[in-house]
Design an enzyme around this catalytic site. Sequence first.
Site, PDB file in Angstrom:
ATOM      1  N   SER A  55      -7.505  19.483  -8.529  1.00  0.00           N
ATOM      2  CA  SER A  55      -6.297  19.841  -9.266  1.00  0.00           C
ATOM      3  C   SER A  55      -5.807  21.199  -8.783  1.00  0.00           C
ATOM      4  CB  SER A  55      -6.593  19.899 -10.774  1.00  0.00           C
ATOM      5  OG  SER A  55      -5.535  20.542 -11.472  1.00  0.00           O
TER       6      SER A  55
ATOM      7  N   ASN B 286     -10.247  13.938 -10.182  1.00  0.00           N
ATOM      8  CA  ASN B 286      -9.248  12.893 -10.381  1.00  0.00           C
ATOM      9  C   ASN B 286      -9.548  11.642  -9.557  1.00  0.00           C
ATOM     10  OD1 ASN B 286      -7.589  14.460 -12.128  1.00  0.00           O
ATOM     11  ND2 ASN B 286      -6.804  15.569 -10.362  1.00  0.00           N
TER      12      ASN B 286
ATOM     13  N   ARG C 128      21.606 -20.204   8.920  1.00  0.00           N
ATOM     14  CA  ARG C 128      21.329 -18.786   9.148  1.00  0.00           C
ATOM     15  C   ARG C 128      21.789 -17.995   7.939  1.00  0.00           C
ATOM     16  NH1 ARG C 128      19.497 -19.035  12.685  1.00  0.00           N
ATOM     17  NH2 ARG C 128      20.228 -18.364  14.717  1.00  0.00           N
TER      18      ARG C 128
END
Length: 446
Positions: A274, A282, A313
């Site tokens: 962090s 984390n 197409r």
Amino acid sequence: MNPFEGFLSTAEIGEVFGQEAIVQRMLDFEAALARAQGDVGLVPQAAADEIARHCRAEFFNAATVVAASRTAGSLAIPLVKQLTERVAAHDAEAGRYVHWGSTSQDVVDTAMVLATRQALALITADLDALIASLRKLYEQHGAAPVLARSLMQPAQVISFGFKLAAWTAPLLRARERIGEAAERGLQLQFGGAVGTLSAMGEQGPAVAAKVAEALGLRLPPTAWHTQRDEWLTLGAQVGILCGSLGKIARDWSLMAQGEIGELAEPSGGGRGGSSAMPHKRNPVSSLVALAAAGRVPQRVAGLLAAMDQEHERGLGNWQAELAEWVGLFVSTHGAVRALAEAAAGLTVDAVQMRANIDRLQGLVFAEALSMRLAKAIGKAKAHHVIEQWSQTALREKRPLKALVDLSVDPTLTPQELDALFDADRAAQPAIAIAARQFDGWGKKKP
């Protein structure tokens, strides 16, 4: 690839679908086409050899090709123009035969098939690594009791191996389904202007067979310019895989919460830190997989929405499909790589798993107790009695086991009561199910 996309994916998949790589895959098609036409005598052999000699991406500016495609309507048009000019500058006669009897969609679709084959190889390699790590975790911690949770609340006791099996099974199924879809979806696109190869006359099918063989692709019975079902089946299966990866990431992130503490992703060296709180660990791999899983449904929806392509197409829908296709694979490879890296160093805290069971005061054994008492006093009464005991346990913060009145069922012995509140015993059914699954998977190749 923009920086926000880049940190959620991998450099390898970015290269597979990068400008230079796609240009080279288109040139691979043109080289294979020229050689095939030379082999059957449709174009002079010398011209075919000359065309193939120039089909190298370093001879072209990919950024210029991409920029020109915006007004041309296709990546293939400016590339074929530049290839023709380059070949003609060396051999005017050979320049007449560049892209002979083909069409832009043949070039682009086949290039995307070739790139997708590479992308699937990357995804499969990381998927196999993830599956192998999950098996290793099972061998190390499979018997550990852990809380099962339903509606985000503690439910019963299972084994960690049971959770590992629930994560592994969809991955194995996805690998199988993707392989099956790839066998059909990774096919040559070759039909000429409207899918009939009419410009090559009777030699069209022979040329198609040789191009498919040269590129190592399945030869379909006809062009699939606006028949996108087999191609999108492959894309949908990749999307389903990403959804399964998201489920794993969701579970990992919840089990890694500090208050739970049952799992932890690898950390150190700047991973999972962090900018403000030094103590943070984390779950960044879960973050990547969850971000991918949140975006992929829209990718798949975009692919399906592009299926109603007009006549022979499509106008705009085929082009939209191409863009969504790349995003689908970029996200999925980012997810599977992130989880494969995390699984290789995942920390499993079996002691904390047990502690989380113990701190619930035995309430997770209430159903087993209720089923045992129901034999003597009936299901409804047993449920009522244990509900009252459970409410008392919660209110007074006492163990449920201590509140059990054996006089309710004189046949219930203290030893049997102890067994009903034994976490290891409660985990046995889950242990057996996981063992059957992992044993079965071990008998066949992943």
